[in-house]
Design a protein around this motif. Sequence first.
Motif, short mmCIF file in Angstrom:
data_model
loop_
_atom_site.label_atom_id
_atom_site.label_comp_id
_atom_site.label_asym_id
_atom_site.label_seq_id
_atom_site.Cartn_x
_atom_site.Cartn_y
_atom_site.Cartn_z
N GLY A 61 40.96 39.24 45.25
CA GLY A 61 40.69 40.63 44.93
C GLY A 61 39.26 40.99 45.23
O GLY A 61 38.47 40.15 45.66
N ARG A 62 38.94 42.24 44.98
CA ARG A 62 37.60 42.73 45.23
C ARG A 62 36.93 43.05 43.91
O ARG A 62 37.52 43.71 43.06
N ASP A 63 35.72 42.58 43.74
CA ASP A 63 34.91 42.96 42.59
C ASP A 63 34.25 44.27 43.00
O ASP A 63 33.30 44.28 43.78
N LEU A 64 34.78 45.36 42.50
CA LEU A 64 34.34 46.67 42.95
C LEU A 64 32.96 47.04 42.42
O LEU A 64 32.31 47.94 42.95
N ALA A 65 32.48 46.34 41.40
CA ALA A 65 31.13 46.61 40.88
C ALA A 65 30.07 45.93 41.75
O ALA A 65 28.92 46.33 41.75
N ALA A 66 30.47 44.89 42.46
CA ALA A 66 29.57 44.19 43.37
C ALA A 66 30.26 44.14 44.73
O ALA A 66 31.40 44.58 44.87
N ASP A 67 29.58 43.61 45.71
CA ASP A 67 30.16 43.57 47.05
C ASP A 67 30.76 42.21 47.34
O ASP A 67 30.55 41.63 48.38
N ARG A 68 31.49 41.67 46.37
CA ARG A 68 32.02 40.33 46.57
C ARG A 68 33.53 40.29 46.41
O ARG A 68 34.14 41.17 45.82
N ALA A 69 34.08 39.21 46.94
CA ALA A 69 35.51 38.94 46.82
C ALA A 69 35.69 37.88 45.73
O ALA A 69 34.79 37.07 45.48
N VAL A 70 36.85 37.89 45.08
CA VAL A 70 37.13 36.97 43.99
C VAL A 70 38.46 36.26 44.26
O VAL A 70 39.49 36.91 44.44
N LEU A 71 38.42 34.93 44.33
CA LEU A 71 39.64 34.15 44.48
C LEU A 71 40.34 34.11 43.13
O LEU A 71 39.79 33.63 42.14
N THR A 72 41.55 34.64 43.09
CA THR A 72 42.26 34.84 41.83
C THR A 72 43.33 33.79 41.57
O THR A 72 43.51 33.34 40.45
N GLU A 73 44.06 33.41 42.60
CA GLU A 73 45.11 32.39 42.47
C GLU A 73 45.09 31.53 43.73
O GLU A 73 44.87 32.04 44.83
N LEU A 74 45.34 30.23 43.57
CA LEU A 74 45.52 29.31 44.70
C LEU A 74 46.40 28.18 44.22
O LEU A 74 46.01 27.40 43.35
N VAL A 75 47.60 28.11 44.77
CA VAL A 75 48.53 27.05 44.39
C VAL A 75 49.42 26.75 45.59
O VAL A 75 49.70 27.63 46.40
N GLY A 76 49.81 25.48 45.72
CA GLY A 76 50.67 25.12 46.84
C GLY A 76 51.28 23.76 46.67
O GLY A 76 50.93 23.00 45.75
N SER A 77 52.19 23.46 47.59
CA SER A 77 52.92 22.19 47.52
C SER A 77 52.12 21.02 48.06
O SER A 77 52.40 19.88 47.71
N THR A 78 51.13 21.31 48.91
CA THR A 78 50.28 20.24 49.46
C THR A 78 48.84 20.74 49.56
O THR A 78 48.61 21.95 49.67
N PRO A 79 47.88 19.83 49.57
CA PRO A 79 46.49 20.26 49.78
C PRO A 79 46.30 20.97 51.12
O PRO A 79 45.53 21.92 51.21
N HIS A 80 47.02 20.52 52.16
CA HIS A 80 46.90 21.18 53.46
C HIS A 80 47.35 22.64 53.40
O HIS A 80 46.65 23.53 53.90
N ALA A 81 48.50 22.89 52.79
CA ALA A 81 49.01 24.26 52.68
C ALA A 81 48.04 25.13 51.88
O ALA A 81 47.78 26.29 52.24
N MET A 82 47.47 24.57 50.82
CA MET A 82 46.51 25.32 50.02
C MET A 82 45.24 25.61 50.83
O MET A 82 44.67 26.70 50.73
N SER A 83 44.81 24.65 51.65
CA SER A 83 43.63 24.86 52.49
C SER A 83 43.86 25.96 53.51
O SER A 83 42.96 26.76 53.80
N VAL A 84 45.07 26.02 54.07
CA VAL A 84 45.40 27.08 55.02
C VAL A 84 45.37 28.45 54.33
O VAL A 84 44.83 29.42 54.87
N ALA A 85 45.92 28.53 53.13
CA ALA A 85 45.90 29.79 52.38
C ALA A 85 44.47 30.18 52.04
O ALA A 85 44.08 31.34 52.17
N LEU A 86 43.66 29.21 51.63
CA LEU A 86 42.26 29.47 51.31
C LEU A 86 41.51 29.96 52.55
O LEU A 86 40.70 30.89 52.48
N ALA A 87 41.77 29.35 53.70
CA ALA A 87 41.14 29.80 54.95
C ALA A 87 41.51 31.24 55.25
O ALA A 87 40.68 32.02 55.75
N GLY A 88 42.74 31.62 54.94
CA GLY A 88 43.16 33.01 55.13
C GLY A 88 42.38 33.97 54.25
O GLY A 88 41.99 35.06 54.68
#
Length: 157
Positions: A61-88
């Motif tokens: 999501g977006r922290d609208l009070a600042a100019d930053r992005a916030v990672l809110t959820e990250l879950v997956g079946s493998t570390p590789h799949a989670m890394s791909v989602a994080l890269a996105g």
Amino acid sequence: MGQADPEALAALHAEHGATQGCRVDRTVEYLTWRLAPGFGKAYEWIVVGDGDGPDAIAVWGRDLAADRAVLTELVGSTPHAMSVALAGVIARAAEEGRSELVATTHHTAVDPLLRRAGFISRGALPLIVRKLTTRVIPGNVHRHDAWAVFGSDLDTY
């Protein structure tokens, strides 16, 4: 990018999410409420999978009070799949010109993925709690190492 699907995210959490002690239950009801537009974060979902269901989901999501992005959820079946989602997430935040991407966590399975993606630790997560239920919780709520805290647990600041 994918569709906002709290049911798929809850299923991934149930099968592959944090198992250590105390944490916020990622039920469909909780995720539907917590990731709703009313929170004002303009959440975006990154879904990684082959069509048979998601292998990983990241929500940011977006922290609208600042100019930053916030990672809110990250879950997956493998570390590789989670890394791909994080890269996105990283790519999308950069496309928008966000000044930084913040992740708040005390989730031991996610920490190494964040470090490999270039996140820098800013110290220990302060934690002050009080149990408000008579329900038995699998861990001592007063011990820092008994908690699995991540993103949407704390991104309301």
